[in-house]
Write a protein that holds these residues in place. Sequence first.
Motif: not given
Length: 191
Positions: A120-133, A135-143, A145-149
């Motif tokens: 779970s922690a490994a998958f979450q790290r991947w999701q967090d990394a993707l979500a950060l990218g 968000t930096a690219g312009g997606a809202t934080p909530a969107r 996070a969902r897209l990273a999942t």
Amino acid sequence: MSAKERMVRSAAYLFRERGYSGTGFRDVIAHSGAPRGSIYHHFPGGKVQLAEEAVRYAGDFVAAGTESAIGEGDPVAAMHAFVGWWRRVLIKSDFQAGCPITAVTIESHEDAPQLAAAASAAFQRWQDALALGLTAGGATPARAARLATLIVSAVEGATILSRARHDPQPLDDVAAELELIVYSALTQKPG
């Protein structure tokens, strides 16, 4: 590289091809070239401890590549880097290897909850990394996070389909659709 590090890497490699149940200490010793008695020295918690460390290693390895691609500032390229890693693993192994974290997760048992927690922690790290990218690219934080999942889930599933079919097409199809979804998330303004 220490004997312990070699054994952890070997376990991760073997789990991707044989699964958790199909990989024994003998296999890890043979693959890593580590001294036979060292496995019990380095892993007094047995196979569960070895698997937990192998899951962490695999999670960190893939996350580092994803985080590096995100550092370049292009979330679509980062998503492609994430997909590309799995595509290379599949093709290089002639579709015999998949995700070691998925393999351990599927076979986790109630008597080893630390394996599910590590996965779970490994998958979450991947999701967090993707979500950060994202968000930096312009997606809202909530969107983001969902897209990273969605990205992690879709790529893991497509890896399984590609492995079953001995064909990278499911992974390629998922990557193409994810690209469209990511571009859409980056161009839409919250309203």
